[in-house]
Design an enzyme around this catalytic site. Structure first.
Site, short mmCIF file in Angstrom:
data_model
loop_
_atom_site.label_atom_id
_atom_site.label_comp_id
_atom_site.label_asym_id
_atom_site.label_seq_id
_atom_site.Cartn_x
_atom_site.Cartn_y
_atom_site.Cartn_z
CG ASP A 139 -5.33 7.37 -7.58
OD1 ASP A 139 -5.66 7.14 -6.35
OD2 ASP A 139 -4.39 6.88 -8.07
CB SER A 165 -1.44 -0.04 -7.38
OG SER A 165 -1.43 0.31 -6.10
CG HIS A 205 -5.16 3.40 -6.58
ND1 HIS A 205 -4.18 4.26 -6.91
CD2 HIS A 205 -4.78 2.30 -6.09
CE1 HIS A 205 -2.97 3.49 -6.78
NE2 HIS A 205 -3.35 2.19 -6.14
#
Length: 270
Positions: free
Chosen positions: A217, A95, A246
């Site tokens: 996601d 991320s 995620h």
């Protein structure tokens, strides 16, 4: 242990010759990699650390101005590598840290043999020609919710992002690390993450990139991974895993670990 290592709770484990760096995203800490680390132990020296602002770091060290951009985190990563005297590593970033590694690799491409980017996005906000997954209105509501009742926001946000039910271990784990953050720091970091735009620098990233993306996601639509691949400056490959959420390394390690290990071990074919 140096000041940088101590501030970021740096740990180095494993017995291999090659370094693998595992870097976490917003709302988590290095524990998000707990299912992957045992599989790397015999073949690599694994570097784990916490991004400043994680609940495991000292909030007194958090500089709101420094961490209003991805570059602040990239400088930290480079400082950690320098302090550990690492001259080459495989970087696995989740991320926010996917973009942190990417920015660090622009400054020092020699330090990174490859980037493995998990749930990566250069831009979460939609615009006329780009679909990132969020409207500005959605983000404004998110920031307001963090400000008004942080604990309530955490318990609502965690299952949405992980993609599991409230009782799942992964949701409980993400709720825990999210709630450990100081609310004002969490708000500042949420603004940094959800408002950044890294699209202009993608062409400068020349280190090979392995992009790992969940089928579903909430935070990163599959089209974002395709956009990344089309706009990166070097070789890249995308693998979409049959996972939801995620944080697949936490919610579906049985599916994602073999994929991560394959991309850590193997280079992109010519």
């Amino acid at each position: 242990m140096g000041i940088v290592e101590e501030a970021h709770n740096v740990k180095v484990v494993g017995t291999g010759d090659q370094f693998v760096v595992l870097a976490h995203g917003f709302g988590t800490d290095q524990s998000v990699w707990k299912h992957l680390v045992p599989h790397l132990f015999d073949d690599y020296r694994v570097i784990l650390y916490d991004n400043m602002g994680a609940g495991t770091t000292n909030p007194e060290y958090f500089d709101f101005e420094r961490y209003s951009t991805v570059e602040g985190f990239a400088y930290d990563l480079l400082a950690i590598l320098q302090e550990l005297q690492v001259d080459s590593c495989i970087f696995v970033g989740h991320s926010l840290s996917a973009m942190v590694g990417a920015v660090a690799s622009i400054a020092r491409p020699d330090l990174f043999s490859k980037l493995v980017l998990v749930s990566a996005s250069p831009r979460f906000l939609n615009d006329e020609t780009y679909y990132g997954g969020f409207h500005q209105e959605d983000l404004n509501q998110l920031f307001e919710a963090i400000q008004s009742n942080y604990k309530a926001w955490c318990s609502g946000f965690a299952p949405l992002v992980v993609g599991g039910d409230l009782d799942s271990v992964a949701v409980q784990e993400f709720s825990r690390t999210l709630f450990n953050m100081r609310p004002d720091i969490a708000l500042s970091l949420a603004r940094t993450v959800f408002q950044f735009d890294m699209r202009p620098v993608l062409g400068l990233i020349t280190v090979p990139c392995h992009i790992i993306q969940s089928t579903r996601d909430l935070a990163v639509p599959v089209v974002v991974s395709e956009y990344l691949q089309q706009n990166l400056g070097g070789k890249s490959i995308v693998e979409v895993t049959p996972t939801e959420g995620h944080l697949p390394q936490l919610s579906a390690p049985d599916i994602v670990n073999p994929v991560l290990l394959k991309h850590i071990h193997n280079d992109i074919a010519e």
